[in-house]
Scaffold this motif. Structure first.
Motif, PDB file in Angstrom:
ATOM      1  N   MET A  87      15.142   1.633  -2.456  1.00 18.61           N
ATOM      2  CA  MET A  87      14.422   0.586  -1.605  1.00 18.61           C
ATOM      3  C   MET A  87      13.478  -0.267  -2.412  1.00 18.61           C
ATOM      4  O   MET A  87      13.306  -0.758  -2.035  1.00 18.61           O
ATOM      5  N   ALA A  88      13.106   0.718  -3.370  1.00 20.88           N
ATOM      6  CA  ALA A  88      12.178  -0.210  -4.873  1.00 20.88           C
ATOM      7  C   ALA A  88      12.957  -1.471  -5.417  1.00 20.88           C
ATOM      8  O   ALA A  88      12.379  -1.767  -5.652  1.00 20.88           O
ATOM      9  N   LYS A  89      14.259  -1.372  -5.261  1.00 24.08           N
ATOM     10  CA  LYS A  89      14.601  -2.776  -6.134  1.00 24.08           C
ATOM     11  C   LYS A  89      14.921  -3.469  -5.309  1.00 24.08           C
ATOM     12  O   LYS A  89      14.551  -4.413  -5.878  1.00 24.08           O
ATOM     13  N   ASP A  90      15.391  -3.252  -3.413  1.00 20.70           N
ATOM     14  CA  ASP A  90      14.964  -4.429  -2.669  1.00 20.70           C
ATOM     15  C   ASP A  90      13.238  -5.258  -2.459  1.00 20.70           C
ATOM     16  O   ASP A  90      13.410  -6.180  -2.000  1.00 20.70           O
ATOM     17  N   MET A 138      14.669  -3.122   6.946  1.00 25.41           N
ATOM     18  CA  MET A 138      14.743  -2.461   6.405  1.00 25.41           C
ATOM     19  C   MET A 138      14.182  -1.018   5.461  1.00 25.41           C
ATOM     20  O   MET A 138      13.255  -0.248   5.682  1.00 25.41           O
ATOM     21  N   ILE A 139      13.062  -2.131   4.565  1.00 27.59           N
ATOM     22  CA  ILE A 139      12.147  -1.113   3.807  1.00 27.59           C
ATOM     23  C   ILE A 139      11.115  -1.449   4.734  1.00 27.59           C
ATOM     24  O   ILE A 139      10.333   0.074   4.739  1.00 27.59           O
ATOM     25  N   CYS A 140      10.437  -2.250   6.318  1.00 29.83           N
ATOM     26  CA  CYS A 140       9.553  -1.039   6.124  1.00 29.83           C
ATOM     27  C   CYS A 140      10.046  -0.474   7.335  1.00 29.83           C
ATOM     28  O   CYS A 140       9.189   0.013   7.947  1.00 29.83           O
ATOM     29  N   LEU A 141      11.222   0.045   8.083  1.00 29.27           N
ATOM     30  CA  LEU A 141      11.747   1.131   8.405  1.00 29.27           C
ATOM     31  C   LEU A 141      11.881   2.127   8.125  1.00 29.27           C
ATOM     32  O   LEU A 141      11.407   3.511   7.799  1.00 29.27           O
ATOM     33  N   GLN A 144       0.578  -1.155   0.495  1.00 26.67           N
ATOM     34  CA  GLN A 144      -0.192   0.281   0.594  1.00 26.67           C
ATOM     35  C   GLN A 144       0.980   1.347  -0.104  1.00 26.67           C
ATOM     36  O   GLN A 144       0.300   2.740  -0.788  1.00 26.67           O
ATOM     37  N   ASN A 145       2.244   1.427   0.226  1.00 31.45           N
ATOM     38  CA  ASN A 145       2.770   2.554   0.533  1.00 31.45           C
ATOM     39  C   ASN A 145       4.211   2.203  -0.682  1.00 31.45           C
ATOM     40  O   ASN A 145       5.284   3.148  -0.308  1.00 31.45           O
ATOM     41  N   GLU A 146       4.558   1.852  -1.128  1.00 30.83           N
ATOM     42  CA  GLU A 146       5.388   0.693  -2.195  1.00 30.83           C
ATOM     43  C   GLU A 146       5.859   2.607  -2.522  1.00 30.83           C
ATOM     44  O   GLU A 146       6.816   2.157  -2.780  1.00 30.83           O
ATOM     45  N   LYS A 147       5.146   3.121  -3.263  1.00 33.08           N
ATOM     46  CA  LYS A 147       5.258   4.525  -3.809  1.00 33.08           C
ATOM     47  C   LYS A 147       6.074   5.817  -2.887  1.00 33.08           C
ATOM     48  O   LYS A 147       6.779   6.288  -3.884  1.00 33.08           O
TER      49      LYS A 147
END
Length: 64
Positions: A20-23, A51-54, A11-14
């Motif tokens: 981080m998008a690559k990860d 790391m993405i969540c953080l 929901q927040n990937e934008k």
């Protein structure tokens, strides 16, 4: 196990940085592999996912 956290990240990937998008793409590829019965490096999955969540300030599940 991580489904609710994955949905929150989706929901927040934008809001992810380019790195981080690559990860996030790597995480999604790992999930596909796992669904197909292939082995993944779970410690790498957890580290990248954490790391993405953080980065997104998304609440993590108890397994991360």
């Amino acid at each position: 196990m991580h489904i609710s956290t994955l949905k929150n990240v989706r929901q927040n990937e934008k809001n992810l940085t380019v790195g981080m998008a690559k990860d996030w793409v790597k995480i999604q590829e790992m999930i596909r592999k796992c669904k197909n019965g292939e082995e993944i490096d779970y410690s790498s999955f957890k580290l990248n996912f954490k790391m993405i969540c953080l980065s997104l300030k998304v609440e993590r599940d108890g397994y991360l």
